[in-house]
Each structure stands twice: as C-alpha cells, then as structure tokens.
Design a protein around this motif. Structure first.
Motif, PDB file in Angstrom:
ATOM      1  N   GLY A 747      58.590  73.395  63.526  1.00 11.58           N
ATOM      2  CA  GLY A 747      57.934  74.416  64.342  1.00 11.58           C
ATOM      3  C   GLY A 747      58.923  75.408  64.932  1.00 11.58           C
ATOM      4  O   GLY A 747      58.659  76.616  64.969  1.00 11.58           O
ATOM      5  N   LEU A 748      60.091  74.915  65.390  1.00 12.69           N
ATOM      6  CA  LEU A 748      61.109  75.814  65.942  1.00 12.69           C
ATOM      7  C   LEU A 748      61.618  76.781  64.883  1.00 12.69           C
ATOM      8  O   LEU A 748      61.794  77.981  65.147  1.00 12.69           O
ATOM      9  CB  LEU A 748      62.268  75.002  66.520  1.00 12.69           C
ATOM     10  CG  LEU A 748      61.975  74.220  67.805  1.00 12.69           C
ATOM     11  CD1 LEU A 748      63.174  73.361  68.181  1.00 12.69           C
ATOM     12  CD2 LEU A 748      61.622  75.163  68.954  1.00 12.69           C
ATOM     13  N   ALA A 749      61.869  76.259  63.684  1.00 14.87           N
ATOM     14  CA  ALA A 749      62.349  77.132  62.605  1.00 14.87           C
ATOM     15  C   ALA A 749      61.321  78.200  62.271  1.00 14.87           C
ATOM     16  O   ALA A 749      61.655  79.397  62.117  1.00 14.87           O
ATOM     17  CB  ALA A 749      62.667  76.292  61.370  1.00 14.87           C
ATOM     18  N   ALA A 750      60.066  77.793  62.177  1.00 16.43           N
ATOM     19  CA  ALA A 750      59.005  78.767  61.886  1.00 16.43           C
ATOM     20  C   ALA A 750      58.863  79.775  63.029  1.00 16.43           C
ATOM     21  O   ALA A 750      58.660  80.972  62.797  1.00 16.43           O
ATOM     22  CB  ALA A 750      57.681  78.045  61.664  1.00 16.43           C
ATOM     23  N   GLY A 751      58.982  79.290  64.266  1.00 13.95           N
ATOM     24  CA  GLY A 751      58.890  80.186  65.416  1.00 13.95           C
ATOM     25  C   GLY A 751      60.012  81.205  65.450  1.00 13.95           C
ATOM     26  O   GLY A 751      59.797  82.380  65.777  1.00 13.95           O
TER      27      GLY A 751
END
Length: 810
Positions: A747-751
């Motif tokens: 999720g952090l990478a996508a964010g």
C-alpha cells in the motif's frame, strides 16, 4: 412478517453483543456518505447549476487581454454602446451602473446596494418577475430622465417590507426621492449582487462609462463574437489610447467561466478527496463484514445441523448487513446536512456566484447511499452464500477456523488493506502540503500592521459634493471627526489603498527617462495619516502634510520596489513622474488641476504587499487623495479597543456631519486579509484535507486492526502447534507483524506512486508539492506507526497464547 421481525430482533442482539464491530461499520459508511454528499452538493451548486437564467451560457462580459496575458474588464460609453448593438453576433446588450443609495423613509438611514440597468432588453436574463414586472423601455425613454420606479430583489423585499404581498404600487424613499415599486424578482435573481434595480439613463457623454453585459445569439460561437468585436474595440482604442493597453485582443468570456469556474479546481480536488474517503469507508465495511461472516461459520454450522435451510441463513446475514447500511445511511444523511453549512461557511468570500443555492443534492445523496447499500449487500452476501452450505461434519470436528481463513478471503483482505493504505497516504501527503502552504501564508510579512484597524467605506450620493473643493473638504471633515473620538488612535483616508491587494493599475512617465517607456505601477490615493496609521516606515524623504492635501499639491511618495527599479543609486527623491490617466472628470470624479501634470517624488516608504499574499510587491505610487476623488472613499480607523466595538459611535459621528450619509460593509483589516480568496481558499483546502486525511487514517487503522485480529483468530491452531514445537512468543509476534508488513508495504509503494502521479495536478491547488521528500517521509512514518499500533494488540494476543488451550481451540 413475523419472520422478518424475528430477524430484526436477532440482528439487534448480535450487534449489541459486538458494539465495536457495529459502531465501526456504521461510522465507516456514515463518514463516507457525509463527506461525499456535502462536497458534491457544493460542486453542483457552484459549477453545474450556478445561474438560474435561461441561456446563461450566452451571457458574456468583454475582456481585453494584453501582451502579458493579463485581462481587464472593459466598460463602454453611450456612443460606443450604440455601435456595439449593431453587431450581428449579439442578441442583446445591457448597460449597467452600480450605486449605493440610502433609504430615508425610516428612523435610520440604511445602505442599499443598487444597480441601474438600461431597460431596453427585457429578455436579456429571461427571468420573469415574481410579482409585478421587470424594467421596460418606457422607464427610461431615450433623451429623457428615467422614471422613478424600482424593482426589488427578493431578499430586500423580505427584509425591508417583511414580504408584504401588496408591495407593488407602494413607495420607497431613496435619498429623499420617492420611487414606485413596480416589481419583485425571484429569490435566485441576484444579478450584480444588487438589492434593488432602477432604470438607467444612458447618456451620450463620452466621459461617462458603463458596465456592459452581452448576450450572444443562439448558435453564435464565443470566438466568432470576439472576432467581430476586435476591429470595433481597436477603433475605440485609437480615440482614447490612454484607457487601453498598447496591444490587446478582445475576448468574450461567459459569466460561468468568470464567476463559477475559478473555484472549480479546488472543489474537484476536494471531491477527489471525499471520494477516496468513501472508498476507504466502503473497504472498511467489506473487511468487517467478510471477517464477521467467516468468523460465524461455527454458529452457522450448528444452525444448519439443527434444520435451518439455506434461504433462512442467507436472509439472516443479509438482514444484519442491511441494518448496518441503514444505520450508516441515516447517520450519514444527518451529518451531511449539518456539515454542508460548515463547508459553505469556509468557502472563499465572493468566490462563487451569489445566485448559487447550496443545498443538499438529492441525486448524489442517493448515489452515496446506494453505494453504501451495495457494499453492505455485496460483502454481506458473499459470505452468506458461501457459508449457508457449510461442511457441517468438518467444521464440527474443529477445523472451522482454518476453513474460514481461506485463501480467497485472505487475498481480498490484503488487497483492501493495501488500497486503504495507498489512498490514505495520498490524502495525508496532500493535506500536509496544503497545511504547509497555509502556514506559509500565515507567516507572510505584510509590511504593515492590520491589528486594531478597520475600514469604513463612505459612498457619496449622486449629485452631491460635485465640486473638487466641496468633496475634498467633506472627506477631510469626516476623517477629522472620527479621529477626534477618544477610542480612536488615528484615522486616515484610503480611497483605494487598503492592502494587501490595493491600488489602481496605472502607467507613468518618468521625466528625462524616455528609455524606460511607460512602466506600470499601483496608484494609491491616500491622506498623510495613512503611513503612521498602518505603521509603514518612511525609508527616505518626507510625506506631504495636511495643507498640501487640501490644495491638491503635485507630490508623490513611492515604494522601495519602484525606487530600486529606476533609481538604483538612491536618488529618486526630487525626480518627477507623470501619471497618464490621472484626469479630473467632474461631476463624478473631480480632481486637482495640478494632479494632471508632473508630480514630484518627495519620499520613499518601505514595501507593503499590494498584489495579494503570494505575489511579489508591485511598484507603487502614493499621492494625495485630493488629486482624484471618486464617488467613494474609505476611512481607515485605528482604535485602542477592538475596532468593530466602536462602529456605532463612528456612524453617529458621520451622521452629525450628514444625516443621510450611510456606510457600506465595514470590516476590520484582519478580516480583510482572511476574506481574500487566496487565503480562504488555502484555508478551505488545508482544513478539509486535514479532516478527511485524519478520518481516512482512522478508518485505515481500524481496517488493518480488523484484518490482523481476524488473521490471528483463524491461525490460533497454527500458533498453538508452533509454540508446542518450541516457538517462542516473540517468534509468533514477529510472524503476525511480518504478514501485515507485506500488505502495508504494498500500500505504501502504491501510495507513493499515486503521490508522484498526481503531484503536478495537486500542486496547482495546494501551492506546495506533495512530492516533497520531507512530506512523503513524514506521512510514511505516520502510516507505519499507525499500522504498527493497529497490529500490536492482536500480535501481542497471539504471542501470549497458551499452546494447550490453542490445541484444544474449537
């Protein structure tokens, strides 16, 4: 019916037994519905339906765009308007003039915002009167004085006449003249934000200009009308070159483009934020319902074993989902109605048409409610269908938890958690950037002190104080009367010089400096008390005195920016400048004869923001207000106590000079700053983004906590076996955290990718880059810390499992 009531009673018992689950699911839906419905209602009112006038897309204003891309509103005089009316692309042309009148038929004079309109085009707005009629051609026959008739705005009719249905035919006294009321307009007719409308006499005097509204013929393109106007306006420019840019192009712009769309990017940005919040809330509900449904497999197996059929089980689970959806919807609708007023109050002042009616938009409310119900049904139905035919024997043998924790459910949970984290990171980064931009505005060095100071606008009535001597003495008399009050520290005149966005754009000539051309400056008309009142330091030279003001002396003070541009050696004092368009135009704008010639620079003051809070200081010239006096001025008043508390006494002093003299909208200078569009717009974005991002973070943490708790519950047997074989509690703790770290990391990478992708788009509206490494690092750490906190409790619970209890689990 009995069966339905039985389902509801059972649902109520289940939700009471698990209040945390119920409240979390209900609030998740309610917050998404609230934010989306409220913000889209504003979007609809401001951008989609801003004007009530049929054919509003054909109502235009004329703008002149110079070589630098700046545009200016262009008014026309009577002879010019007659020529424009002959153009084939225009259906109608309406002349307008604004004036502030005073009611003189009551105990106290009341300021009334009035608009004079040429009455020859009754279908210009295609809006019939609510009562009576609109202005007609016979109200202002060509070459004759206008009839004393008036049309009331709806709000003024309600306030001043208490909505009297028999108001048509009654009289109203304005500045001691009696006018017959011939009409009342509908509530949304607020053209020019006027309270009353009167017929306008269009004179043939080339020195009197009017505002003009144009309506295109059906089927005529804006570019076509602009092209037809171009040669005619160029002809006007040759007649009066000082009033036009040296090179320009004519651009017709619709009222929607001018007055509604400027706020559009900000509202669409907020709409994207609330849509993200709605998606996060729906994802939260889906996680909770999936986890709750699979957790109940043991219970469903027992019910199936004792004879409950599939339809009965599905109906029961769906009743619980629909109850949650209904409760979330009811709460969301209530909160949406409440929050809409708060959002509207935060909108920048005068940033959207007065005709816009911001109210709850039912279609979008139904959409949000439908999405909430769809989420509840979909994710309530999925486990209901799957679990309504449980493998009773297998579950009853104790493997129910492993069955419930199937790979499909786990994949769905992981995907939803990653999506929540990504959207939350995007919102947090945008909110941080907006907040940083707002803090920068708060820390802006204004160059002056607005504290304990207010602006008192003074409009002059028509045909009063016509001569230069009379008007200059009248303004000074008002200033001196207010300055003598015991609560007042100082009072000064600022016709157009109230910062941080002040002055008229004018061009000047510098004596002996033909090589610099005709530079543009900000012209400010003031009294000598202006600088000490606002605590603007004098850098060099002097300021003119009272005697020079009253005789209209040809003197000027400039700011440091202008001095450094053209006198970098510091020798500006003593040089002369000529303001090209500073001309006496009686009876409306009388001026000193000497003001039309060369002005001597006698002083230099420090820079003050004069082009808004973000733009660099523009070169500025300050001259005595008596050089050019309009039908309006402002008295700046610095007080020893909060300035608005002495407003009544200030008005009393003014009435002693002229019992009919009203004041317009009075504001303290700190409110003047906060009312600027750039300030209030940045505050709106920062405030709402901050609220939405905090709510998104809370929902994401709850969702993550639910997933981890569910995972721990489904792996109880596994953890028991691991610990029976020698694993320590810390090993189990690490296993739980590591399984979650993958979801959060994804999720952090996508964010982060979303932040980079939307950076250019968001920077235009939040003024700071959301790709700032410090901002990204900060919000990433916040999310990691929140995720760790959400995982800590269930991970700690897993690490403290008794192996023997776990092996006997279920």
């Amino acid at each position: 019916m009995h069966s339905f009531l039985s389902d509801l009673r059972y649902t109520a018992r289940e939700l009471r037994k698990r209040p945390t689950f119920a409240l979390t699911a209900i609030l998740s839906l309610a917050l998404g519905i609230t934010a989306t419905s409220a913000v889209f209602s504003v979007v609809y009112a401001v951008l989609i339906d801003p004007f009530p006038y049929p054919g509003a897309d054909r109502l235009m204003e004329l703008r002149l765009v110079d070589q630098a891309g700046n545009d200016r509103f262009m008014g026309l005089n009577g002879p010019q308007i007659e020529q424009v009316r002959q153009l084939k692309s225009l259906e109608s042309v309406v002349c307008m003039d604004w004036w502030n009148l005073t009611t003189t038929d009551g105990d106290l004079p009341e300021d009334v915002q009035s608009m004079y309109i040429s009455p020859g085009s009754p279908n210009h707005w295609a809006t019939p009167a609510l009562k009576g009629r609109w202005l007609i051609a016979s109200d202002a026959p060509p070459g004759e004085d206008a009839q004393r008739v008036v049309v009331l705005g709806y709000q003024f009719w309600q306030r001043y006449f208490l909505g009297d249905p028999g108001v048509i035919g009654r009289k109203i006294q304005l500045v001691h003249k009696s006018y017959e009321i011939v009409g009342v307009m509908p509530p949304r007719f607020k053209w020019g934000q006027a309270e009353i409308y009167l017929p306008l006499k269009v004179t043939q005097d080339p020195n009197i200009g009017f505002g003009v509204s144009y309506k295109l013929r059906p089927g005529v393109a804006v570019a076509q009308a602009s092209a037809e106007l171009q040669p005619l306006i160029e002809q006007f420019a040759k007649q009066r070159p000082s009033q036009y840019p040296e090179q320009f192009r004519v651009q017709m712009r619709s009222i929607t483009e001018l007055y509604a769309r400027p706020l559009g990017p900000t509202l669409y940005l907020l709409l994207g934020a609330v849509a993200s919040l709605l998606l996060i809330g729906c994802a939260n509900v889906s996680i909770l319902l999936l986890a709750r449904g699979t957790e109940r497999q043991q219970e469903l197996a027992v019910r199936a074993a004792v004879g409950a059929d599939r339809l009965r089980i599905v109906r029961q689970l769906l009743s619980e989902s629909l109850t949650i959806a209904a409760a979330g919807t009811i709460l969301g609708v209530i909160l949406a109605w409440r929050s809409l007023a708060l959002i509207t109050a935060w909108l920048p002042e005068n940033s959207f048409p007065a005709e816009s009616v911001i109210k709850m938009n039912l279609p979008v409310l139904f959409f949000s409610v439908g999405l909430a119900f769809a989420t509840a049904i979909l994710f309530g139905l999925s486990p209901a269908i799957q679990l309504s035919r449980p493998d009773v024997a297998r579950i009853m043998q104790g493997s129910g938890r492993r069955v419930a924790g199937g790979s499909n459910a786990n994949r769905a949970h992981r995907s939803m958690v990653a999506a929540q984290v990504a959207l939350t990171l995007l919102l947090l980064s945008a909110a941080s950037a907006a907040g940083k931009g707002f803090l920068r505005l708060l820390k802006t060095d204004l160059g002056y002190d607005p504290h304990l100071t207010m602006s008192v606008p003074i409009p002059v009535h028509d045909n009063t104080h016509i001569s230069w001597q009379d008007r200059s003495q009248y303004f000074e008399q008002i200033r001196a009367k207010i300055a003598a009050m015991p609560e007042v520290v100082a009072a000064g005149i600022s016709t157009n010089a109230t910062p941080p966005a002040n002055g008229f754009d004018q061009t000047i000539e510098i004596m002996g400096r033909a090589e610099v051309g005709k530079p543009g400056v900000r012209l400010n008309l003031i009294s000598p008390e202006y600088f000490p009142l606002l605590r603007i330091p004098l850098a060099a030279g002097r300021v003119w005195d009272h005697a020079e003001t009253m005789r209209g002396a040809p003197v000027a003070v400039i700011n440091q920016t202008l001095a450094k541009l053209y006198w970098p050696n510091g020798d500006a004092i003593g040089h002369q400048i000529h303001i090209l368009d500073l001309k006496s135009e009686p009876p409306y704008q009388p001026g000193s004869a000497e003001g039309e010639g060369w002005l001597q620079i006698v002083g230099i003051v420090t820079d003050v923001l004069d082009d808004g809070l973000r733009s660099p200081v523009k070169p500025a010239v300050y001259v005595p207000y008596s050089l050019h006096m309009a039908m309006f001025t402002q008295i700046l008043v610095r007080t020893r106590i909060p300035p608005m508390s002495v407003l009544h006494d200030v008005r009393a002093q003014i009435v002693q000079i002229d019992r009919d003299q009203q004041v317009m909208h009075v504001r303290d200078l700190e409110s003047w700053i906060t009312g600027l569009q750039e300030y209030s717009q940045q505050r709106l974005v920062a405030g709402l983004f901050g609220v939405f991002s905090v709510l998104a973070l809370a929902l994401a943490v709850v969702g993550l906590y639910s997933v981890v708790s569910y995972s721990v519950a489904t792996r109880t047997n596994e953890f028991g076996i691991r610990m029976a074989l020698g694993a320590k509690g810390s090993d189990v703790f690490r296993i739980v955290l590591s399984s979650t770290a993958v979801n959060v990391g994804t999720g952090l990478a996508a964010g982060l990718l979303l932040c980079i992708a939307f950076n250019k788009l968001s920077t235009r509206w939040v003024t700071e880059s959301s790709r700032n490494p410090w901002i990204l690092a900060g919000v990433t750490l916040i999310l990691i810390a929140a995720a760790a906190l959400a995982c800590f409790v269930p991970a700690r619970r897993a690490s403290s499992i008794d192996p023997m209890e776990a092996l006997r689990y279920e």
